[in-house]
Scaffold this motif. Structure first.
Motif, PDB file in Angstrom:
ATOM      1  N   GLN A 216      -8.147 -11.299  -1.602  1.00 48.68           N
ATOM      2  CA  GLN A 216      -7.084 -11.896  -2.425  1.00 48.68           C
ATOM      3  C   GLN A 216      -5.727 -11.281  -2.120  1.00 48.68           C
ATOM      4  O   GLN A 216      -4.700 -11.911  -2.322  1.00 48.68           O
ATOM      5  CB  GLN A 216      -7.385 -11.738  -3.920  1.00 48.68           C
ATOM      6  N   HIS A 217      -5.713 -10.038  -1.668  1.00 45.28           N
ATOM      7  CA  HIS A 217      -4.437  -9.431  -1.271  1.00 45.28           C
ATOM      8  C   HIS A 217      -4.035  -9.957   0.111  1.00 45.28           C
ATOM      9  O   HIS A 217      -2.888 -10.369   0.314  1.00 45.28           O
ATOM     10  CB  HIS A 217      -4.526  -7.902  -1.259  1.00 45.28           C
TER      11      HIS A 217
ATOM     12  N   GLN B 232       4.054  -8.673  -7.064  1.00 39.50           N
ATOM     13  CA  GLN B 232       2.655  -8.824  -6.626  1.00 39.50           C
ATOM     14  C   GLN B 232       2.528  -9.727  -5.397  1.00 39.50           C
ATOM     15  O   GLN B 232       3.073 -10.823  -5.347  1.00 39.50           O
ATOM     16  CB  GLN B 232       1.803  -9.404  -7.758  1.00 39.50           C
ATOM     17  N   VAL B 233       1.780  -9.239  -4.440  1.00 36.26           N
ATOM     18  CA  VAL B 233       1.528  -9.996  -3.212  1.00 36.26           C
ATOM     19  C   VAL B 233       0.066 -10.430  -3.246  1.00 36.26           C
ATOM     20  O   VAL B 233      -0.808  -9.626  -3.580  1.00 36.26           O
ATOM     21  CB  VAL B 233       1.776  -9.105  -1.971  1.00 36.26           C
TER      22      VAL B 233
ATOM     23  N   SER C  57      -2.889 -14.661  -6.136  1.00 35.61           N
ATOM     24  CA  SER C  57      -2.301 -15.069  -7.411  1.00 35.61           C
ATOM     25  C   SER C  57      -0.902 -14.480  -7.585  1.00 35.61           C
ATOM     26  O   SER C  57      -0.356 -14.486  -8.679  1.00 35.61           O
ATOM     27  CB  SER C  57      -3.206 -14.653  -8.580  1.00 35.61           C
TER      28      SER C  57
ATOM     29  N   SER D  69      -6.533  -1.443  -0.347  1.00 32.37           N
ATOM     30  CA  SER D  69      -7.810  -1.520   0.374  1.00 32.37           C
ATOM     31  C   SER D  69      -7.886  -2.724   1.307  1.00 32.37           C
ATOM     32  O   SER D  69      -8.542  -2.666   2.348  1.00 32.37           O
ATOM     33  CB  SER D  69      -8.975  -1.554  -0.620  1.00 32.37           C
TER      34      SER D  69
ATOM     35  N   SER E 152      -0.089  -4.465  -4.998  1.00 32.28           N
ATOM     36  CA  SER E 152      -1.360  -5.169  -5.173  1.00 32.28           C
ATOM     37  C   SER E 152      -1.495  -5.517  -6.661  1.00 32.28           C
ATOM     38  O   SER E 152      -0.792  -4.953  -7.503  1.00 32.28           O
ATOM     39  CB  SER E 152      -2.531  -4.287  -4.742  1.00 32.28           C
ATOM     40  N   ARG E 153      -2.427  -6.406  -6.937  1.00 35.86           N
ATOM     41  CA  ARG E 153      -2.608  -6.797  -8.342  1.00 35.86           C
ATOM     42  C   ARG E 153      -3.108  -5.619  -9.178  1.00 35.86           C
ATOM     43  O   ARG E 153      -2.779  -5.511 -10.361  1.00 35.86           O
ATOM     44  CB  ARG E 153      -3.590  -7.968  -8.429  1.00 35.86           C
TER      45      ARG E 153
ATOM     46  N   ARG F  47      -3.577   0.868  -5.431  1.00 39.61           N
ATOM     47  CA  ARG F  47      -4.195   1.843  -6.337  1.00 39.61           C
ATOM     48  C   ARG F  47      -4.265   3.261  -5.753  1.00 39.61           C
ATOM     49  O   ARG F  47      -4.610   4.202  -6.447  1.00 39.61           O
ATOM     50  CB  ARG F  47      -5.594   1.361  -6.740  1.00 39.61           C
TER      51      ARG F  47
ATOM     52  N   ASN G  82      -3.993   4.506   4.732  1.00 40.89           N
ATOM     53  CA  ASN G  82      -5.123   4.596   3.815  1.00 40.89           C
ATOM     54  C   ASN G  82      -5.986   5.803   4.190  1.00 40.89           C
ATOM     55  O   ASN G  82      -6.184   6.073   5.374  1.00 40.89           O
ATOM     56  CB  ASN G  82      -5.950   3.294   3.887  1.00 40.89           C
TER      57      ASN G  82
HETATM   58  P1  FAD Z   1      -8.272  -0.688  -4.435  1.00 42.35           P
HETATM   59  O1  FAD Z   1      -9.136  -1.776  -3.926  1.00 42.35           O
HETATM   60  O2  FAD Z   1      -8.808   0.214  -5.482  1.00 42.35           O
HETATM   61  O3  FAD Z   1      -7.824   0.179  -3.166  1.00 42.35           O
HETATM   62  C1  FAD Z   1      -7.109   1.363  -3.244  1.00 42.35           C
HETATM   63  C2  FAD Z   1      -7.058   1.931  -1.828  1.00 42.35           C
HETATM   64  O4  FAD Z   1      -6.249   3.092  -1.826  1.00 42.35           O
HETATM   65  C3  FAD Z   1      -8.429   2.365  -1.304  1.00 42.35           C
HETATM   66  O5  FAD Z   1      -8.693   1.723  -0.070  1.00 42.35           O
HETATM   67  C4  FAD Z   1      -8.305   3.887  -1.109  1.00 42.35           C
HETATM   68  O6  FAD Z   1      -9.015   4.359   0.040  1.00 42.35           O
HETATM   69  C5  FAD Z   1      -6.812   4.030  -0.926  1.00 42.35           C
HETATM   70  N1  FAD Z   1      -6.276   5.345  -1.302  1.00 42.35           N
HETATM   71  C6  FAD Z   1      -6.581   6.099  -2.385  1.00 42.35           C
HETATM   72  N2  FAD Z   1      -5.823   7.223  -2.423  1.00 42.35           N
HETATM   73  C7  FAD Z   1      -5.011   7.162  -1.319  1.00 42.35           C
HETATM   74  C8  FAD Z   1      -3.992   8.000  -0.819  1.00 42.35           C
HETATM   75  N3  FAD Z   1      -3.624   9.117  -1.454  1.00 42.35           N
HETATM   76  N4  FAD Z   1      -3.372   7.666   0.330  1.00 42.35           N
HETATM   77  C9  FAD Z   1      -3.733   6.529   1.002  1.00 42.35           C
HETATM   78  N5  FAD Z   1      -4.688   5.681   0.559  1.00 42.35           N
HETATM   79  C10 FAD Z   1      -5.312   5.992  -0.599  1.00 42.35           C
HETATM   80  N6  FAD Z   1      -5.166  -8.611  -5.610  1.00 42.35           N
HETATM   81  C11 FAD Z   1      -3.929  -8.603  -5.070  1.00 42.35           C
HETATM   82  O7  FAD Z   1      -3.486  -7.578  -4.519  1.00 42.35           O
HETATM   83  N7  FAD Z   1      -3.136  -9.715  -5.155  1.00 42.35           N
HETATM   84  C12 FAD Z   1      -3.536 -10.870  -5.741  1.00 42.35           C
HETATM   85  O8  FAD Z   1      -2.756 -11.823  -5.788  1.00 42.35           O
HETATM   86  C13 FAD Z   1      -4.856 -10.906  -6.281  1.00 42.35           C
HETATM   87  N8  FAD Z   1      -5.326 -12.041  -6.860  1.00 42.35           N
HETATM   88  C14 FAD Z   1      -6.611 -12.055  -7.307  1.00 42.35           C
HETATM   89  C15 FAD Z   1      -7.135 -13.259  -7.816  1.00 42.35           C
HETATM   90  C16 FAD Z   1      -8.440 -13.310  -8.258  1.00 42.35           C
HETATM   91  C17 FAD Z   1      -8.961 -14.626  -8.781  1.00 42.35           C
HETATM   92  C18 FAD Z   1      -9.231 -12.143  -8.216  1.00 42.35           C
HETATM   93  C19 FAD Z   1     -10.661 -12.193  -8.688  1.00 42.35           C
HETATM   94  C20 FAD Z   1      -8.727 -10.959  -7.744  1.00 42.35           C
HETATM   95  C21 FAD Z   1      -7.432 -10.881  -7.290  1.00 42.35           C
HETATM   96  N9  FAD Z   1      -6.877  -9.710  -6.775  1.00 42.35           N
HETATM   97  C22 FAD Z   1      -5.635  -9.720  -6.221  1.00 42.35           C
HETATM   98  C23 FAD Z   1      -7.583  -8.393  -6.908  1.00 42.35           C
HETATM   99  C24 FAD Z   1      -8.271  -7.962  -5.634  1.00 42.35           C
HETATM  100  O9  FAD Z   1      -9.563  -8.490  -5.599  1.00 42.35           O
HETATM  101  C25 FAD Z   1      -8.364  -6.413  -5.572  1.00 42.35           C
HETATM  102  O10 FAD Z   1      -9.008  -5.952  -6.731  1.00 42.35           O
HETATM  103  C26 FAD Z   1      -7.016  -5.706  -5.457  1.00 42.35           C
HETATM  104  O11 FAD Z   1      -6.259  -6.281  -4.406  1.00 42.35           O
HETATM  105  C27 FAD Z   1      -7.238  -4.217  -5.166  1.00 42.35           C
HETATM  106  O12 FAD Z   1      -6.021  -3.558  -5.162  1.00 42.35           O
HETATM  107  P2  FAD Z   1      -5.834  -2.206  -4.348  1.00 42.35           P
HETATM  108  O13 FAD Z   1      -6.104  -2.446  -2.903  1.00 42.35           O
HETATM  109  O14 FAD Z   1      -4.504  -1.662  -4.730  1.00 42.35           O
HETATM  110  O15 FAD Z   1      -6.913  -1.246  -5.010  1.00 42.35           O
END
Ligand code: FAD
Length: 328
Positions: A278-279, A255-256, A259, A274, A241-242, A216, A293
């Motif tokens: 789950q990731h 997706q890694v 799930s 982040s 990420s999801r 994200r 990050n």
């Molecule tokens: P966020 O948690 O929002 O993190 C974004 C990160 O980006 C933050 O740490 C922020 O500091 C950083 N950032 C922002 N801007 C910048 C920038 N310009 N440069 C550098 N860093 C920056 N998730 C998965 O990934 N895979 C799965 O298979 C999966 N399965 C799931 C299954 C279940 C049953 C559930 C409940 C959830 C599942 N999830 C899964 C979701 C998981 O819980 C997280 O919500 C998801 O991994 C978050 O994705 P993210 O790290 O991309 O986003």
């Protein structure tokens, strides 16, 4: 002591164009360990076109391979496979049946279990035998917060196991075993007709040696181009990420995680991810993890070998430039 009604371990050998999927060798490895504690044989069933590599299954630990050769098996038709597998199970009565939790395995195994009116535990991460000789099927539950230990009361005890969860059985080209051809059952009126197969991804992410994954922290789907460029320079593929898959930035094949796909590359670069549990479930076994990050307290840094606190929009172009300069 009463005679066992079911005996042995059956591994489903998934194939494509006659080549055995590597998850099969992982299942044979685990299957052998379970079989040794139960003192029973390991069987494999392979359904595919002519000239399948069936001997490989013996070299990797099967005691007997049952194989059916038909061009129809080159189509991923679960109903056709189900008929043939159920017929074999009814004939040889194994106590345990193992399938890879691949896309096909996940679709096929429940149909086989349904037909046999037995239980199935999906996506296991570990298998053990208890003191009564029953299979304990272990899998994460409640978003990975607990490890459920599941036992099936009916036979066969069936489980799907995630790809890359176990190591592959070592190959022993001298190993002997029995290879038995089975009369394939073909469906007169197949319920499924495959009209067209679409290539969903240029490469299977689970096999990649380098994965550059975005989360994200990316502001738009277009920004994945940057990650694709870096991945291409390193001979790798793009993961996600999801959160960004749900945003439709990229398809779910990438997706890694829990799930999504489980990956074990030599290098995993997490960009703007982040590090939610789950990731991590899908990538923590990468040999080298680099995290980029902006937030120094992001949990991804807890498992990273190299942590870069910085903006991915600055760091990734810098990395691309550096690699390009070195190549020039
Ligand atoms: P966020 O948690 O929002 O993190 C974004 C990160 O980006 C933050 O740490 C922020 O500091 C950083 N950032 C922002 N801007 C910048 C920038 N310009 N440069 C550098 N860093 C920056 N998730 C998965 O990934 N895979 C799965 O298979 C999966 N399965 C799931 C299954 C279940 C049953 C559930 C409940 C959830 C599942 N999830 C899964 C979701 C998981 O819980 C997280 O919500 C998801 O991994 C978050 O994705 P993210 O790290 O991309 O986003």
């Amino acid at each position: 002591m009463t005679e066992k009604t079911h005996r042995g371990i059956l591994v489903f050998a998934e194939q494509k164009d006659g080549r055995i999927h590597k998850v099969t060798y992982e299942l044979l490895n685990k299957g052998r360990t379970l079989a040794e504690s139960l003192e029973v044989p390991v069987y494999a069933i392979a359904l595919g076109p002519k000239n399948m590599e069936v001997e490989e299954l013996i070299y990797r630990g099967a005691d007997e391979v049952f194989y059916g050769e038909e061009d129809a098996f080159n189509q991923p038709d679960e109903l056709l496979y189900k008929e043939n597998i159920v017929a074999l199970i009814n004939r040889i009565k194994p106590e345990i049946c193992l399938f890879g939790a691949t896309t096909f395995g996940r679709s096929l195994a429940p149909r086989v279990a349904g037909s046999l009116e037995t239980g199935l535990t999906a996506d296991c991460t570990e298998l053990k035998i208890d003191e009564d000789g029953k299979l304990i099927q272990i899998r994460p539950a409640f978003s990975d917060n607990i490890l459920a230990h599941i036992k099936t009361k009916t036979y066969p005890q069936m489980a799907t196991i995630r790809y890359k969860e176990f190591s592959e059985a070592k190959r022993d080209g001298q190993r002997q075993g029995k290879i038995t051809k089975i009369e394939a059952i073909l469906l007169e009126n197949p319920a499924v007709r495959i009209l067209k197969q679409l290539q969903s991804n240029e490469i299977d992410i689970s096999e990649a040696e380098v994965v550059v994954a975005g989360g994200r922290g990316l502001k738009s789907s277009e920004d994945f181009h940057m990650l694709k460029e870096l991945a291409a320079l390193l001979g790798g593929v793009v993961g996600a990420s999801r959160a960004v898959v749900e945003e439709d930035y990229i398809s779910s094949d990438h997706q890694v995680g829990y799930s999504g796909n489980r990956v074990k590359p030599k290098l995993y670069i997490a960009c703007g991810i982040s590090g939610a549990p789950q990731h991590l479930a899908g990538m923590r076994e990468a040999e080298n993890i680099v995290a980029i990050n902006t937030d120094p307290s992001a949990p991804i840094f807890n498992i990273a070998d190299v942590g870069i606190v910085g903006d991915l929009y600055e760091v990734i172009p810098m990395l691309i430039n550096k690699i390009n300069n070195q190549k020039a």
